[in-house]
Design a protein around this motif. Structure first.
Motif, PDB file in Angstrom:
ATOM      1  N   LEU A 222       0.818  -1.209   0.000  1.00 40.95           N
ATOM      2  CA  LEU A 222       0.000   0.000   0.000  1.00 40.95           C
ATOM      3  C   LEU A 222       0.850   1.257   0.000  1.00 40.95           C
ATOM      4  O   LEU A 222       0.468   2.279  -0.581  1.00 40.95           O
ATOM      5  N   SER A 223       2.002   1.201   0.666  1.00 43.11           N
ATOM      6  CA  SER A 223       2.871   2.372   0.780  1.00 43.11           C
ATOM      7  C   SER A 223       4.322   1.889   0.884  1.00 43.11           C
ATOM      8  O   SER A 223       4.793   1.540   1.974  1.00 43.11           O
ATOM      9  N   PRO A 224       5.036   1.833  -0.240  1.00 40.21           N
ATOM     10  CA  PRO A 224       6.314   1.115  -0.299  1.00 40.21           C
ATOM     11  C   PRO A 224       7.416   1.629   0.622  1.00 40.21           C
ATOM     12  O   PRO A 224       8.334   0.870   0.940  1.00 40.21           O
ATOM     13  N   ASP A 225       7.378   2.874   1.043  1.00 36.65           N
ATOM     14  CA  ASP A 225       8.450   3.392   1.895  1.00 36.65           C
ATOM     15  C   ASP A 225       8.018   3.559   3.349  1.00 36.65           C
ATOM     16  O   ASP A 225       8.506   4.444   4.057  1.00 36.65           O
ATOM     17  N   THR A 226       7.126   2.702   3.807  1.00 33.86           N
ATOM     18  CA  THR A 226       6.695   2.741   5.209  1.00 33.86           C
ATOM     19  C   THR A 226       7.798   2.139   6.069  1.00 33.86           C
ATOM     20  O   THR A 226       8.008   0.920   6.083  1.00 33.86           O
ATOM     21  N   ALA A 227       8.512   2.993   6.788  1.00 34.05           N
ATOM     22  CA  ALA A 227       9.744   2.560   7.459  1.00 34.05           C
ATOM     23  C   ALA A 227       9.485   1.456   8.472  1.00 34.05           C
ATOM     24  O   ALA A 227      10.204   0.453   8.510  1.00 34.05           O
ATOM     25  N   GLU A 228       8.469   1.627   9.312  1.00 38.32           N
ATOM     26  CA  GLU A 228       8.266   0.642  10.384  1.00 38.32           C
ATOM     27  C   GLU A 228       7.888  -0.714   9.805  1.00 38.32           C
ATOM     28  O   GLU A 228       8.212  -1.768  10.385  1.00 38.32           O
ATOM     29  N   ALA A 229       7.230  -0.738   8.658  1.00 41.74           N
ATOM     30  CA  ALA A 229       6.893  -2.015   8.022  1.00 41.74           C
ATOM     31  C   ALA A 229       8.144  -2.692   7.471  1.00 41.74           C
ATOM     32  O   ALA A 229       8.282  -3.920   7.555  1.00 41.74           O
ATOM     33  N   LEU A 230       9.076  -1.907   6.908  1.00 45.41           N
ATOM     34  CA  LEU A 230      10.352  -2.476   6.460  1.00 45.41           C
ATOM     35  C   LEU A 230      11.119  -3.082   7.627  1.00 45.41           C
ATOM     36  O   LEU A 230      11.658  -4.190   7.534  1.00 45.41           O
ATOM     37  N   ARG A 231      11.172  -2.343   8.732  1.00 45.71           N
ATOM     38  CA  ARG A 231      11.875  -2.866   9.911  1.00 45.71           C
ATOM     39  C   ARG A 231      11.255  -4.169  10.401  1.00 45.71           C
ATOM     40  O   ARG A 231      11.953  -5.166  10.616  1.00 45.71           O
ATOM     41  N   ASP A 232       9.923  -4.180  10.533  1.00 41.00           N
ATOM     42  CA  ASP A 232       9.263  -5.354  11.100  1.00 41.00           C
ATOM     43  C   ASP A 232       9.301  -6.538  10.141  1.00 41.00           C
ATOM     44  O   ASP A 232       9.438  -7.683  10.576  1.00 41.00           O
ATOM     45  N   ARG A 233       9.210  -6.272   8.838  1.00 41.52           N
ATOM     46  CA  ARG A 233       9.354  -7.381   7.893  1.00 41.52           C
ATOM     47  C   ARG A 233      10.776  -7.913   7.942  1.00 41.52           C
ATOM     48  O   ARG A 233      10.997  -9.142   7.904  1.00 41.52           O
ATOM     49  N   GLY A 234      11.760  -7.004   8.041  1.00 41.95           N
ATOM     50  CA  GLY A 234      13.141  -7.444   8.134  1.00 41.95           C
ATOM     51  C   GLY A 234      13.404  -8.295   9.367  1.00 41.95           C
ATOM     52  O   GLY A 234      14.073  -9.337   9.293  1.00 41.95           O
ATOM     53  N   LEU A 235      12.869  -7.866  10.498  1.00 40.28           N
ATOM     54  CA  LEU A 235      13.048  -8.647  11.731  1.00 40.28           C
ATOM     55  C   LEU A 235      12.330  -9.989  11.648  1.00 40.28           C
ATOM     56  O   LEU A 235      12.835 -11.011  12.140  1.00 40.28           O
ATOM     57  N   ALA A 236      11.150  -9.982  11.008  1.00 38.53           N
ATOM     58  CA  ALA A 236      10.433 -11.249  10.823  1.00 38.53           C
ATOM     59  C   ALA A 236      11.214 -12.171   9.890  1.00 38.53           C
ATOM     60  O   ALA A 236      11.336 -13.375  10.154  1.00 38.53           O
ATOM     61  N   TYR A 237      11.748 -11.617   8.805  1.00 39.72           N
ATOM     62  CA  TYR A 237      12.555 -12.430   7.890  1.00 39.72           C
ATOM     63  C   TYR A 237      13.753 -13.039   8.628  1.00 39.72           C
ATOM     64  O   TYR A 237      14.131 -14.192   8.395  1.00 39.72           O
ATOM     65  N   ARG A 238      14.372 -12.249   9.515  1.00 38.98           N
ATOM     66  CA  ARG A 238      15.507 -12.778  10.283  1.00 38.98           C
ATOM     67  C   ARG A 238      15.064 -13.995  11.096  1.00 38.98           C
ATOM     68  O   ARG A 238      15.755 -15.031  11.121  1.00 38.98           O
ATOM     69  N   GLU A 239      13.911 -13.875  11.761  1.00 41.73           N
ATOM     70  CA  GLU A 239      13.419 -14.987  12.577  1.00 41.73           C
ATOM     71  C   GLU A 239      13.063 -16.201  11.717  1.00 41.73           C
ATOM     72  O   GLU A 239      13.181 -17.339  12.171  1.00 41.73           O
ATOM     73  N   LEU A 240      12.644 -15.952  10.482  1.00 39.32           N
ATOM     74  CA  LEU A 240      12.253 -17.034   9.581  1.00 39.32           C
ATOM     75  C   LEU A 240      13.433 -17.624   8.812  1.00 39.32           C
ATOM     76  O   LEU A 240      13.269 -18.572   8.055  1.00 39.32           O
ATOM     77  N   GLY A 241      14.619 -17.026   8.981  1.00 36.37           N
ATOM     78  CA  GLY A 241      15.808 -17.562   8.335  1.00 36.37           C
ATOM     79  C   GLY A 241      16.074 -17.045   6.943  1.00 36.37           C
ATOM     80  O   GLY A 241      16.901 -17.590   6.221  1.00 36.37           O
ATOM     81  N   TYR A 242      15.404 -15.943   6.582  1.00 29.52           N
ATOM     82  CA  TYR A 242      15.601 -15.365   5.244  1.00 29.52           C
ATOM     83  C   TYR A 242      16.538 -14.177   5.392  1.00 29.52           C
ATOM     84  O   TYR A 242      16.119 -13.028   5.464  1.00 29.52           O
ATOM     85  N   ALA A 243      17.852 -14.474   5.440  1.00 27.18           N
ATOM     86  CA  ALA A 243      18.845 -13.456   5.782  1.00 27.18           C
ATOM     87  C   ALA A 243      18.942 -12.359   4.725  1.00 27.18           C
ATOM     88  O   ALA A 243      19.068 -11.171   5.058  1.00 27.18           O
ATOM     89  N   LYS A 244      18.883 -12.722   3.441  1.00 24.31           N
ATOM     90  CA  LYS A 244      19.018 -11.714   2.389  1.00 24.31           C
ATOM     91  C   LYS A 244      17.893 -10.675   2.473  1.00 24.31           C
ATOM     92  O   LYS A 244      18.148  -9.463   2.437  1.00 24.31           O
ATOM     93  N   GLY A 245      16.669 -11.143   2.600  1.00 26.24           N
ATOM     94  CA  GLY A 245      15.540 -10.226   2.714  1.00 26.24           C
ATOM     95  C   GLY A 245      15.625  -9.376   3.965  1.00 26.24           C
ATOM     96  O   GLY A 245      15.301  -8.179   3.957  1.00 26.24           O
TER      97      GLY A 245
END
Length: 281
Positions: A222-245
């Motif tokens: 919906l809004s590609p530069d939403t900073a907090e969503a990038l942070r939270d997706r990044g932290l979720a990816y880390r927990e899921l083992g997707y290091a590149k993302g």
């Protein structure tokens, strides 16, 4: 017989204007992530049915507040929509198909039903992204009428609005100008993003990283530069083992908010990820 109803494409939503986003259909699109077999046409038809049942009651010379009172009486007393006080944090309260099926929701999901029905009847009801508790507003001759969909659509006075806003403003009640700014109409994009933030917050509390990543990803659609969503997706990816993302999202977050309060913890997470193999869980 219901005809197939095509919901919007997530990949096109960022290009639409804030109020060009179809509110009901995009809310159903959010719900389809969790309920892939939901029937969009059926839920849209149900909202149409509510409006058609109300239409005869609103004929003639009936002013806007009286019309809205009739609509709220029908939705919250006859149909039985209600705020889910006992299980406020149940994610089903945020998925519109479940709200229609169970007649239970939180302020913003009940507001979407109220807005969609009311607009079908030609009334300019808008959402209000009020701090803490979503509301709706209707323009009237001498100003605006503010209502609380979580409490059967009851009117909320200016005094109560100031009391509700005060804890979110450092304990100071807003003056008239501040209150009017707070009560500005919420665009469809604002409403849908708040729905997704609510879901993301619930799943963060539960440590449900797959759904955190999904909710954050939808916010970014919906809004590609939403900073907090990038942070939270990044932290979720880390927990899921997707290091590149995770690295890409967290680095982008730091680019967007280099002075953020959590910049050190995000940098630390990036350093930890620097040696991680890139794999998708």
């Amino acid at each position: 017989m219901n005809h197939p109803r095509a919901l919007p494409d997530w990949n096109t939503l960022a290009t639409l204007g804030d109020d060009e986003l179809p509110l009901l259909d995009t809310a159903l699109l959010i719900a389809r992530d969790e309920y892939p077999d939901l029937d969009p046409a059926g839920y849209s038809a149900q909202v149409d049915t509510y409006a058609e049942a109300l239409r005869p009651q609103l004929e003639g010379d009936v002013d806007l507040p009286a019309r809205l009172t009739a609509i709220n009486r029908y939705l919250f007393e006859e149909v039985g929509f209600a705020g889910n006080n006992l299980q406020y944090d149940d994610p089903r309260n945020s998925y519109l198909n479940q709200v229609v099926d169970r007649k239970l929701g939180i302020p913003i999901s009940l507001a979407v039903i109220q807005i969609e029905v009311t607009r079908r009847l030609g009334m300019p009801l808008d959402g209000v992204s009020f701090p803490g508790h979503f509301l709706v507003r209707l323009p009237v001759d001498d100003g605006i009428l503010v209502l609380d969909p979580f409490n059967k659509g009851r009117p909320v006075s200016a005094e109560e609005l100031r009391e509700r806003a005060s804890p979110h403003l450092g304990g100071q009640p807003p003056d008239d100008q501040q209150l009017l700014q707070i009560l500005a109409p919420a665009t469809h994009r604002m409403i849908l993003m708040r729905m997704l933030r609510n879901l993301k917050g619930l799943y963060l509390e539960r440590g449900d990283w797959e759904r955190v990543a999904r909710s954050a990803d939808r916010l970014l659609k919906l809004s590609p530069d939403t900073a907090e969503a990038l942070r939270d997706r990044g932290l979720a990816y880390r927990e899921l083992g997707y290091a590149k993302g995770a690295r890409e999202d967290l680095a982008r977050y730091l680019q967007l908010l280099p002075e953020a309060d959590d910049v050190e913890s995000v940098r630390s997470a990036l350093i930890d990820l620097s040696g991680s193999p890139s794999r998708l869980n």
